[in-house]
Design a protein around this motif. Structure first.
Motif, PDB file in Angstrom:
ATOM      1  N   ALA A  87      30.479 -18.749 -13.390  1.00 32.23           N
ATOM      2  CA  ALA A  87      30.177 -17.388 -13.840  1.00 32.23           C
ATOM      3  C   ALA A  87      30.424 -17.283 -15.338  1.00 32.23           C
ATOM      4  N   ILE A  88      29.777 -16.322 -15.954  1.00 33.54           N
ATOM      5  CA  ILE A  88      30.043 -16.011 -17.353  1.00 33.54           C
ATOM      6  C   ILE A  88      30.238 -14.503 -17.493  1.00 33.54           C
ATOM      7  N   ALA A  89      30.893 -14.095 -18.575  1.00 30.76           N
ATOM      8  CA  ALA A  89      31.101 -12.676 -18.848  1.00 30.76           C
ATOM      9  C   ALA A  89      31.066 -12.450 -20.346  1.00 30.76           C
ATOM     10  N   ASN A  90      30.395 -11.400 -20.751  1.00 35.57           N
ATOM     11  CA  ASN A  90      30.348 -11.019 -22.159  1.00 35.57           C
ATOM     12  C   ASN A  90      31.003  -9.658 -22.341  1.00 35.57           C
ATOM     13  N   LYS A  91      31.919  -9.593 -23.309  1.00 34.45           N
ATOM     14  CA  LYS A  91      32.500  -8.300 -23.683  1.00 34.45           C
ATOM     15  C   LYS A  91      31.547  -7.641 -24.671  1.00 34.45           C
ATOM     16  N   ILE A  92      30.923  -6.554 -24.270  1.00 35.49           N
ATOM     17  CA  ILE A  92      29.950  -5.946 -25.186  1.00 35.49           C
ATOM     18  C   ILE A  92      29.964  -4.424 -25.126  1.00 35.49           C
ATOM     19  N   ASP A  93      29.494  -3.836 -26.202  1.00 39.28           N
ATOM     20  CA  ASP A  93      29.147  -2.419 -26.265  1.00 39.28           C
ATOM     21  C   ASP A  93      27.644  -2.357 -26.017  1.00 39.28           C
ATOM     22  N   PHE A  94      27.252  -1.943 -24.836  1.00 39.03           N
ATOM     23  CA  PHE A  94      25.875  -2.053 -24.401  1.00 39.03           C
ATOM     24  C   PHE A  94      24.868  -1.461 -25.394  1.00 39.03           C
ATOM     25  N   VAL A  95      25.099  -0.266 -25.849  1.00 40.25           N
ATOM     26  CA  VAL A  95      24.128   0.415 -26.707  1.00 40.25           C
ATOM     27  C   VAL A  95      24.045  -0.231 -28.080  1.00 40.25           C
ATOM     28  N   ASN A  96      25.189  -0.637 -28.622  1.00 35.19           N
ATOM     29  CA  ASN A  96      25.216  -1.102 -30.009  1.00 35.19           C
ATOM     30  C   ASN A  96      25.055  -2.609 -30.182  1.00 35.19           C
ATOM     31  N   ASP A  97      25.174  -3.360 -29.120  1.00 35.38           N
ATOM     32  CA  ASP A  97      24.982  -4.808 -29.206  1.00 35.38           C
ATOM     33  C   ASP A  97      23.484  -5.107 -29.179  1.00 35.38           C
ATOM     34  N   LEU A  98      22.972  -5.692 -30.238  1.00 31.42           N
ATOM     35  CA  LEU A  98      21.535  -5.932 -30.345  1.00 31.42           C
ATOM     36  C   LEU A  98      21.034  -6.966 -29.340  1.00 31.42           C
ATOM     37  N   SER A  99      21.929  -7.797 -28.838  1.00 30.43           N
ATOM     38  CA  SER A  99      21.517  -8.833 -27.881  1.00 30.43           C
ATOM     39  C   SER A  99      21.936  -8.493 -26.452  1.00 30.43           C
ATOM     40  N   SER A 100      22.222  -7.230 -26.185  1.00 33.99           N
ATOM     41  CA  SER A 100      22.757  -6.859 -24.869  1.00 33.99           C
ATOM     42  C   SER A 100      21.799  -7.188 -23.732  1.00 33.99           C
ATOM     43  N   LEU A 101      20.498  -7.015 -23.928  1.00 38.22           N
ATOM     44  CA  LEU A 101      19.550  -7.288 -22.849  1.00 38.22           C
ATOM     45  C   LEU A 101      19.441  -8.788 -22.573  1.00 38.22           C
TER      46      LEU A 101
END
Length: 245
Positions: A87-101
């Protein structure tokens, strides 16, 4: 029934919890096969555990999963246990992370799509052998999400419910469908900064194997038991508590 004298595939077994699974299951006399995207990590794991059988495979790629399954059919037809651990996990701010998708796609491919694909490919092999099991590794976050992991939470929730459905659909078959839910374990996942509630990987896997030997099918490890109770009794408090760690 304890897992003994079995042929076991563990995805993501080159480090962390997966490596500890390999370590403890090899000690019990099992034949262990693990796959990972990183050949270097696989080779390092094999240096520690010479009996370990390694196979380089990026499970996010369907073609590589199919190649792995074919290799297993030819070389390890006695396979009777599949552990979907990678498994992998990314800590992100969904709206502001340009690579979120892009990160969302990768997490769902590895955390949800790959386990299902491997189950579909390997089921015919598993079901023909004795004491067959499918073990899906999820997390206590299927009950209460951590807000820093928007896609990890969601992908593991999807696997959690799929596991329940699969167990129901295969209830008449001679195969056990097991889910193991971990929370905080002191592994490289935490990059040297594990939360205070973290337990050792050795303790986590020992508890997992003991529960499997007692024929449990939904196994909540350590603090997951408490988190589950909090979620049932006071979901808002549970959400605040898990995100204060």
């Amino acid at each position: 029934m304890e897992i003994l004298n079995s042929t076991i595939v563990i995805t993501g077994g080159s480090s962390g919890l997966g490596l500890e699974m390999c370590r403890q299951l090899i000690k019990k006399g099992n034949k262990i096969i693990t796959c990972s995207r990183s050949l270097e990590k696989l080779q390092n794991a094999k240096k520690e555990l010479p009996e370990l059988i390694i196979y380089k495979c990026d499970i996010s790629q369907e073609s590589e999963c199919e190649g792995f399954a074919e290799w297993l059919r030819i070389n390890h037809a006695d396979l009777n246990v599949l552990v979907n651990n990678a498994a992998i996990a990314n800590k992100i701010d969904f709206v502001n992370d340009l690579s979120s998708l892009e990160k969302m796609t990768q997490e769902f491919l590895i955390n949800f799509h790959a386990p299902i694909h491997l189950i579909k490919l390997l089921y015919p092999l598993l079901i023909q052998n004795q004491n067959s099991r499918i073990v899906n590794i999820t997390t206590g976050l299927v009950y209460v999400p951590r807000v820093i992991y928007p896609f990890y939470n969601a992908s593991k929730v999807a696997l959690h419910f799929f596991t329940q459905v699969l167990r129901s659909q295969l209830k008449e078959e001679k195969i056990k469908i097991i889910e193991v839910l971990f929370l905080a374990v002191d592994t490289p996942w935490h990059e040297g900064n594990p939360p205070k509630i973290a337990i050792t990987a050795e303790k986590a896997i020992s508890e997992m194997l003991e529960a499997i030997s007692k024929n449990k099918t939904e196994i909540r490890i350590a603090k997951v038991k408490l988190l589950y109770l909090l979620y049932r009794i006071a979901p808002s408090f549970a959400l605040k508590k898990i995100n204060s760690l």
